[in-house]
Write an enzyme that holds these catalytic residues in place. Structure first.
Site, PDB file in Angstrom:
ATOM      1  N   GLU A 162       0.847  -1.196   0.000  1.00 44.83           N
ATOM      2  CA  GLU A 162       0.000   0.000   0.000  1.00 44.83           C
ATOM      3  C   GLU A 162       0.884   1.247   0.000  1.00 44.83           C
ATOM      4  O   GLU A 162       1.839   1.324   0.759  1.00 44.83           O
ATOM      5  CB  GLU A 162      -0.902  -0.019   1.245  1.00 44.83           C
ATOM      6  CG  GLU A 162      -1.808   1.183   1.367  1.00 44.83           C
ATOM      7  CD  GLU A 162      -2.632   1.407   0.110  1.00 44.83           C
ATOM      8  OE1 GLU A 162      -3.395   0.511  -0.285  1.00 44.83           O
ATOM      9  OE2 GLU A 162      -2.499   2.492  -0.491  1.00 44.83           O
ATOM     10  N   PHE A 163       0.507   2.213  -0.831  1.00 45.70           N
ATOM     11  CA  PHE A 163       1.326   3.427  -0.939  1.00 45.70           C
ATOM     12  C   PHE A 163       0.598   4.680  -0.462  1.00 45.70           C
ATOM     13  O   PHE A 163       1.057   5.782  -0.717  1.00 45.70           O
ATOM     14  CB  PHE A 163       1.802   3.606  -2.387  1.00 45.70           C
ATOM     15  CG  PHE A 163       2.748   2.520  -2.826  1.00 45.70           C
ATOM     16  CD1 PHE A 163       4.089   2.575  -2.484  1.00 45.70           C
ATOM     17  CD2 PHE A 163       2.285   1.427  -3.543  1.00 45.70           C
ATOM     18  CE1 PHE A 163       4.967   1.562  -2.848  1.00 45.70           C
ATOM     19  CE2 PHE A 163       3.156   0.408  -3.920  1.00 45.70           C
ATOM     20  CZ  PHE A 163       4.499   0.468  -3.580  1.00 45.70           C
ATOM     21  N   PHE A 197       9.473  15.850  -1.522  1.00 48.30           N
ATOM     22  CA  PHE A 197      10.304  15.190  -0.505  1.00 48.30           C
ATOM     23  C   PHE A 197      11.710  15.772  -0.428  1.00 48.30           C
ATOM     24  O   PHE A 197      12.680  15.053  -0.204  1.00 48.30           O
ATOM     25  CB  PHE A 197      10.337  13.663  -0.712  1.00 48.30           C
ATOM     26  CG  PHE A 197       9.057  13.019  -0.258  1.00 48.30           C
ATOM     27  CD1 PHE A 197       8.959  12.473   1.008  1.00 48.30           C
ATOM     28  CD2 PHE A 197       7.943  13.007  -1.080  1.00 48.30           C
ATOM     29  CE1 PHE A 197       7.770  11.923   1.445  1.00 48.30           C
ATOM     30  CE2 PHE A 197       6.747  12.469  -0.645  1.00 48.30           C
ATOM     31  CZ  PHE A 197       6.655  11.930   0.618  1.00 48.30           C
ATOM     32  N   GLY A 211      13.812  19.648   7.540  1.00 52.43           N
ATOM     33  CA  GLY A 211      12.930  19.790   8.702  1.00 52.43           C
ATOM     34  C   GLY A 211      13.530  19.141   9.931  1.00 52.43           C
ATOM     35  O   GLY A 211      14.751  18.963  10.016  1.00 52.43           O
ATOM     36  N   GLY A 238       9.344  11.224  10.732  1.00 53.01           N
ATOM     37  CA  GLY A 238       8.796  10.308  11.735  1.00 53.01           C
ATOM     38  C   GLY A 238       7.695   9.497  11.083  1.00 53.01           C
ATOM     39  O   GLY A 238       7.735   9.227   9.887  1.00 53.01           O
ATOM     40  N   CYS A 295       5.816   4.690   9.140  1.00 54.56           N
ATOM     41  CA  CYS A 295       6.389   3.919   8.034  1.00 54.56           C
ATOM     42  C   CYS A 295       7.889   4.112   7.834  1.00 54.56           C
ATOM     43  O   CYS A 295       8.643   3.161   7.956  1.00 54.56           O
ATOM     44  CB  CYS A 295       5.640   4.241   6.740  1.00 54.56           C
ATOM     45  SG  CYS A 295       3.959   3.618   6.776  1.00 54.56           S
ATOM     46  N   LYS A 316      10.391   2.698  10.624  1.00 49.82           N
ATOM     47  CA  LYS A 316      10.398   1.245  10.813  1.00 49.82           C
ATOM     48  C   LYS A 316      10.769   0.511   9.516  1.00 49.82           C
ATOM     49  O   LYS A 316      11.428  -0.520   9.559  1.00 49.82           O
ATOM     50  CB  LYS A 316       9.052   0.757  11.369  1.00 49.82           C
ATOM     51  CG  LYS A 316       7.979   0.466  10.359  1.00 49.82           C
ATOM     52  CD  LYS A 316       6.782  -0.203  11.000  1.00 49.82           C
ATOM     53  CE  LYS A 316       5.587  -0.214  10.049  1.00 49.82           C
ATOM     54  NZ  LYS A 316       5.810  -0.932   8.781  1.00 49.82           N
TER      55      LYS A 316
HETATM   56  P1  NAD Z   1      -2.477   0.448  12.574  1.00 49.22           P
HETATM   57  O1  NAD Z   1      -1.657   0.171  13.775  1.00 49.22           O
HETATM   58  O2  NAD Z   1      -3.147   1.756  12.418  1.00 49.22           O
HETATM   59  O3  NAD Z   1      -3.588  -0.677  12.395  1.00 49.22           O
HETATM   60  C1  NAD Z   1      -3.357  -2.035  12.558  1.00 49.22           C
HETATM   61  C2  NAD Z   1      -4.632  -2.654  13.137  1.00 49.22           C
HETATM   62  O4  NAD Z   1      -4.500  -4.076  13.095  1.00 49.22           O
HETATM   63  C3  NAD Z   1      -4.876  -2.281  14.599  1.00 49.22           C
HETATM   64  O5  NAD Z   1      -6.151  -1.679  14.730  1.00 49.22           O
HETATM   65  C4  NAD Z   1      -4.793  -3.620  15.341  1.00 49.22           C
HETATM   66  O6  NAD Z   1      -5.693  -3.709  16.428  1.00 49.22           O
HETATM   67  C5  NAD Z   1      -5.161  -4.582  14.239  1.00 49.22           C
HETATM   68  N1  NAD Z   1      -4.710  -5.974  14.456  1.00 49.22           N
HETATM   69  C6  NAD Z   1      -3.542  -6.427  14.973  1.00 49.22           C
HETATM   70  N2  NAD Z   1      -3.514  -7.766  14.980  1.00 49.22           N
HETATM   71  C7  NAD Z   1      -4.677  -8.188  14.450  1.00 49.22           C
HETATM   72  C8  NAD Z   1      -5.223  -9.466  14.166  1.00 49.22           C
HETATM   73  N3  NAD Z   1      -4.532 -10.581  14.407  1.00 49.22           N
HETATM   74  N4  NAD Z   1      -6.453  -9.521  13.621  1.00 49.22           N
HETATM   75  C9  NAD Z   1      -7.147  -8.397  13.354  1.00 49.22           C
HETATM   76  N5  NAD Z   1      -6.676  -7.161  13.583  1.00 49.22           N
HETATM   77  C10 NAD Z   1      -5.457  -7.055  14.123  1.00 49.22           C
HETATM   78  O7  NAD Z   1      -1.494   0.188  11.338  1.00 49.22           O
HETATM   79  P2  NAD Z   1      -1.499   0.909   9.909  1.00 49.22           P
HETATM   80  O8  NAD Z   1      -0.854   2.247  10.014  1.00 49.22           O
HETATM   81  O9  NAD Z   1      -2.850   0.771   9.293  1.00 49.22           O
HETATM   82  O10 NAD Z   1      -0.484  -0.030   9.121  1.00 49.22           O
HETATM   83  C11 NAD Z   1      -0.802  -1.373   8.766  1.00 49.22           C
HETATM   84  C12 NAD Z   1       0.263  -1.886   7.815  1.00 49.22           C
HETATM   85  O11 NAD Z   1       0.239  -1.121   6.612  1.00 49.22           O
HETATM   86  C13 NAD Z   1       1.693  -1.773   8.349  1.00 49.22           C
HETATM   87  O12 NAD Z   1       2.435  -2.860   7.881  1.00 49.22           O
HETATM   88  C14 NAD Z   1       2.191  -0.500   7.727  1.00 49.22           C
HETATM   89  O13 NAD Z   1       3.604  -0.489   7.576  1.00 49.22           O
HETATM   90  C15 NAD Z   1       1.522  -0.520   6.371  1.00 49.22           C
HETATM   91  N6  NAD Z   1       1.318   0.794   5.754  1.00 49.22           N
HETATM   92  C16 NAD Z   1       0.917   1.856   6.532  1.00 49.22           C
HETATM   93  C17 NAD Z   1       0.719   3.092   5.942  1.00 49.22           C
HETATM   94  C18 NAD Z   1       0.295   4.273   6.783  1.00 49.22           C
HETATM   95  O14 NAD Z   1       0.395   5.402   6.274  1.00 49.22           O
HETATM   96  N7  NAD Z   1      -0.152   4.092   8.000  1.00 49.22           N
HETATM   97  C19 NAD Z   1       0.907   3.248   4.566  1.00 49.22           C
HETATM   98  C20 NAD Z   1       1.282   2.152   3.821  1.00 49.22           C
HETATM   99  C21 NAD Z   1       1.491   0.916   4.413  1.00 49.22           C
END
Ligand code: NAD
Length: 436
Positions: free
Chosen positions: A150-151, A251, A255, A259, A262, A265
């Site tokens: 996901e981007f 980008f 700044g 943080g 993404c 980590k």
């Molecule tokens: P988040 O922490 O906001 O959400 C994750 C959710 O998963 C939580 O609500 C948690 O309770 C739930 N969860 C954990 N274990 C579970 C299980 N076994 N069954 C059901 N639900 C469960 O995380 P996020 O920011 O949405 O990121 C999710 C993934 O997507 C990560 O790998 C992240 O690197 C990736 N990602 C995030 C972004 C972003 O901007 N946040 C963008 C692209 C990719």
């Protein structure tokens, strides 16, 4: 199409809302019961512009449902999307796959026929194979495993999801490829950009993209420190460099360090993967180090302005979220700054339009909070802008000067007019801009 999404955070909820808006029958699952209860009532647990409207519309149309049971939810799904978190493991810097494993095993327990299980979480190369074995350990039904990094970016996630610049699908079998292409085609009618590749290349693409963006930021942050030493203005350099079409303007903003959930980590996880496979990503290692240094710059600058003694000083911070338009404070530069200011003996007051609750959860009452930007500045010996929310960009500087105990500004985002402010009698510090 019947779709189950496991993990209803920033990614899962946006994906669920977006996919249901295109007519799919979507169930979003989370282990967090409170979160699911809120969502069923139409309460959105995160701040993401436009998401509330989308969720409400699809809840009402009954195309979107919420559940706490993966086993029940995947039973009739044609596509199962894993969107749980993959945080850093404390011991090694690797991505922690325990939530992926738990989700995969539950999916295995719930399958009643063929489904395409697709990982949307950011996961290290080779994770699809592990997902396959975790599911296979729990089911005798046929299934496919695919990768769909996901981007989207927080703060503009709905737009990014509904109109993606590209969709990357890592697939090893034709059935999965066809089904996922059909799921995404409505989203890419304009640019038609679905990139099909093997699973490992898809998994690595996500880390490569984030590492590249983090590299641009760290590169400019390093150059900003050099600019200060040589008497150049990084803002002019940024425009000069960014106007080259081969480079582009995005980008390149210096700044207080990057943080968020993404970049930090994912760069760490990429370094760990390279180590594991006997390769080296020295550039990414340098990017991480430069970012750690950069997160300390603002704190050091404030301390040095006050001769190394912050005792009795009241410091206001505008912006706690790691970037505007989100309430996410994961690895936010504000947290490193707050630690430094408190360690120096200062009293800190933090202001943010939406991130105060999350900050309180993280650091409690170690600082004062207010949602009112002028209230924050009242009696402050210095004001630091850390997150460039719109309302912080052109405040009433005359009013601020009256409110503050001392007219000292630290502009962590280079959003304020330095010359004008100095003329008004402020001490002004930017990042990579001439000091006086
Ligand atoms: P988040 O922490 O906001 O959400 C994750 C959710 O998963 C939580 O609500 C948690 O309770 C739930 N969860 C954990 N274990 C579970 C299980 N076994 N069954 C059901 N639900 C469960 O995380 P996020 O920011 O949405 O990121 C999710 C993934 O997507 C990560 O790998 C992240 O690197 C990736 N990602 C995030 C972004 C972003 O901007 N946040 C963008 C692209 C990719």
């Amino acid at each position: 199409m019947r779709i189950a999404i496991i993990g209803t955070g920033y990614v899962g909820l946006v994906a669920g809302a977006g996919l249901s808006d295109f007519g799919n029958d979507v169930v979003c699952v989370d282990v967090d019961e409170e979160r699911i209860a809120q969502l069923r009532r139409g309460v959105i647990p995160i701040h993401e512009p436009g998401l509330d409207v989308l969720v409400k519309r699809n809840l009402e149309a009954k195309r979107l449902r919420f559940s706490t049971s993966t086993v029940e939810s995947v039973a009739t799904a044609e596509v199962v999307i894993i969107a749980v978190g993959t945080p850093t493991r404390e011991d090694s810097g690797a991505a922690d796959l325990r939530y992926i494993e738990a989700a995969a095993r539950d999916i295995g327990k719930g399958l009643t026929g063929h489904a395409v299980v697709v990982t949307k979480s950011t996961v290290p190369v080779g994770t699809a194979d592990r997902v396959r074995s975790w599911i296979a350990a729990e089911t005798s039904h046929e299934f496919s495993v695919a990768s769909n990094p996901e981007f989207l970016k927080e703060g503009d996630a709905v737009n990014d999801f509904m109109k993606p610049s590209r969709v990357i699908l890592g697939v090893d079998d034709e059935r999965a490829g066809k089904r996922l292409r059909s799921m995404y085609e409505p989203f890419v009618r304009t640019n038609n950009r679905i990139l099909m590749m093997d699973v490992r290349s898809a998994e690595l693409s996500k880390y490569a993209a984030n590492a590249m963006l983090a590299t641009r930021i760290s590169f400019m942050n390093e150059l900003s420190l050099l600019a200060e030493k040589v008497g150049a203005d990084i803002e002019k350099v940024r425009k000069g460099v960014g106007s080259d079409p081969r480079i582009g303007p995005k980008f390149l903003f210096p700044g207080p360090g990057y943080g968020g959930s993404c970049f930090p980590k994912d760069t760490r996880a990429l370094i760990h993967t390279a180590d594991e496979f006997g390769a080296k990503v020295g550039i990414v290692e340098a990017v991480v180090q430069a970012n750690q240094r950069q997160k300390r710059v603002l704190g050091e600058r404030v301390s040095s302005h006050f001769g190394g003694d912050l005792n009795g000083k009241r410091i206001a911070i505008w912006g706690l979220a790691f970037k505007p338009e989100t309430d996410d404070i994961r690895e936010a530069p504000s947290l490193v700054l707050i630690d430094a200011l408190l360690a120096g003996g200062a009293t800190v007051v933090g202001c943010d339009p939406v991130a105060i609750e999350n900050t309180k959860r993280e650091i409690g009452d170690r600082i004062e909070y207010t949602i009112d930007m002028y209230e924050a500045a009242k009696g402050a010996d210095a004001l630091i802008v850390v997150t460039e929310w719109h309302q912080f960009r052109r405040p009433d500087f005359a009013r601020l000067k009256d409110l503050m105990a001392q007219p000292v500004l630290f502009d962590g985002r280079n959003i304020w007019p330095s010359d004008e402010l100095r003329q008004q009698g402020y001490s002004y510090y930017g990042i990579g801009r001439p000091m006086a």
